[in-house]
Design a protein around this motif. Structure first.
Motif, short mmCIF file in Angstrom:
data_model
loop_
_atom_site.label_atom_id
_atom_site.label_comp_id
_atom_site.label_asym_id
_atom_site.label_seq_id
_atom_site.Cartn_x
_atom_site.Cartn_y
_atom_site.Cartn_z
N TRP A 150 -27.89 19.64 11.62
CA TRP A 150 -27.75 20.51 12.54
C TRP A 150 -26.90 20.09 13.84
CZ3 TRP A 150 -28.98 24.58 9.90
CH2 TRP A 150 -30.25 24.47 9.28
N THR A 162 -27.93 31.26 6.64
CA THR A 162 -29.09 30.55 6.37
C THR A 162 -30.16 31.65 5.92
OG1 THR A 162 -29.05 28.90 8.15
CG2 THR A 162 -31.14 29.29 7.37
N ILE A 179 -36.84 28.38 12.39
CA ILE A 179 -35.23 28.37 12.70
C ILE A 179 -35.31 28.55 14.08
CG2 ILE A 179 -34.81 30.63 12.39
CD1 ILE A 179 -32.76 27.58 11.17
N LEU A 183 -32.71 26.29 16.75
CA LEU A 183 -31.76 26.66 17.77
C LEU A 183 -32.14 26.16 19.42
CD1 LEU A 183 -31.56 30.46 16.35
CD2 LEU A 183 -29.60 28.66 16.54
N LEU A 191 -25.35 30.04 13.70
CA LEU A 191 -26.35 30.17 12.59
C LEU A 191 -25.88 31.61 12.32
CD1 LEU A 191 -28.90 29.49 10.89
CD2 LEU A 191 -30.05 31.14 12.73
N VAL A 214 -25.46 32.92 17.41
CA VAL A 214 -26.17 33.50 15.88
C VAL A 214 -25.74 35.05 15.90
CG1 VAL A 214 -28.34 34.37 15.29
CG2 VAL A 214 -28.33 32.44 16.74
#
Length: 291
Positions: A150, A162, A179, A183, A191, A214
């Motif tokens: 990551w 993901t 998840i 983050l 992501l 994201v």
């Protein structure tokens, strides 16, 4: 699939798009893909649904179909379900990308001692996007073995698509919580939440609002097939519209039980406007991947 082709072309032409960019398509070693298809054929425990594969073709024909639709860039989403698979899947994906210039070089990983090493090797070899599947892999994204992964992807700015939502069936480590903790430690991680995070749509919209890197892909969301068992809440359409610059077209081609065009029409009937559609189907991914 002649009608499907014409429907996709008309969709693109109406929006004035030069083509589509699909961030969630599956290409993988044939023996692996055949096992995936066999799983869907048997209505496996993660689906429990009849799931006829609409594009059950050989690799060359699948590529030809995507290109005939006007898909300019796509991915080779592949993922391990146990240790020892990811590195050789990455070798296959690197070869596939080398012989398929319109494929965004895709790679993957699994929590194992050498994950940091082979992910770095994949990045150095030109990987543009990674795939993580928390449901099939049944692993915690917060496993310490993934800390270097990551961190590297966040530092390099390489997106990771993901599957972290709990659809079509929940896993031990699915949902926004696991998840979300990743983050919190890596807020710059690019992501891409697969399937809009179904069925926790609202919760994953909240993560996207909290973290500017994201994004969400549309894979199978909003289609008749998914709306039957996991409908997108109409109350959240305003938030979806506001996040229009961070929603990306994904389809799950070839492993879908309906024509490709249906995903596009499902987006269109949301009524969020042509500018939103153009961004989702082309412009956002073009900017993210610099294509």
């Amino acid at each position: 699939m002649g009608d499907d082709h014409d429907d996709v072309v008309r969709f693109r032409q109406r929006l004035g798009l030069p083509g589509l960019i699909d961030v969630h398509t599956h290409f993988m070693p044939e023996r692996v893909l055949r096992k995936v298809w066999a799983y869907f054929d048997s209505a496996g425990p993660l689906t429990g649904l009849e799931w006829p594969i609409a594009y059950r073709h050989e690799e060359a024909e699948r590529l030809a179909v995507l290109r005939s639709f006007g898909v300019l860039r796509f991915t080779s989403m592949l993922y391990p379900h146990k240790p020892g698979m990811a590195a050789w899947l990455n070798d296959w994906a690197a070869d596939f990308a080398a012989r398929t210039p319109d494929c965004l070089h895709t790679a993957t990983f699994f929590p194992e001692p050498d994950a940091g090493r082979y992910v770095r090797e994949a990045v150095e070899a030109g990987a543009r996007v990674f795939k993580a599947h928390l449901q099939v892999g049944a692993y915690d994204p917060n496993d310490p073995l993934l800390d270097p992964v990551w961190g590297l992807l966040a530092e390099a700015g390489i997106p990771v698509v993901t599957h972290c939502g709990s659809g079509p069936a929940p896993g031990k480590h699915t949902g926004p919580g696991p998840i979300g903790r990743v983050l919190a430690r890596h807020p710059r991680l690019p992501l891409i939440v697969a399937h809009m995070g179904m069925p926790e749509y609202a919760e994953f919209l909240t993560l996207a609002e909290a973290y500017p890197e994201v994004r969400l892909d549309t894979t199978m969301a909003f289609t008749d097939f998914v709306e039957e068992f996991s409908p997108f809440p109409t109350a959240e359409l305003g938030r979806l519209a506001d996040l229009g610059d961070r929603v990306l077209l994904g389809t799950d081609f070839p492993n879908i039980p309906y024509p490709y065009a249906h995903q596009l029409h499902a987006l269109e009937r949301l009524g969020l406007g042509d500018d939103w559609l153009r961004a989702v189907c082309h412009d956002n991914a073009k900017a993210l991947f610099g294509v």
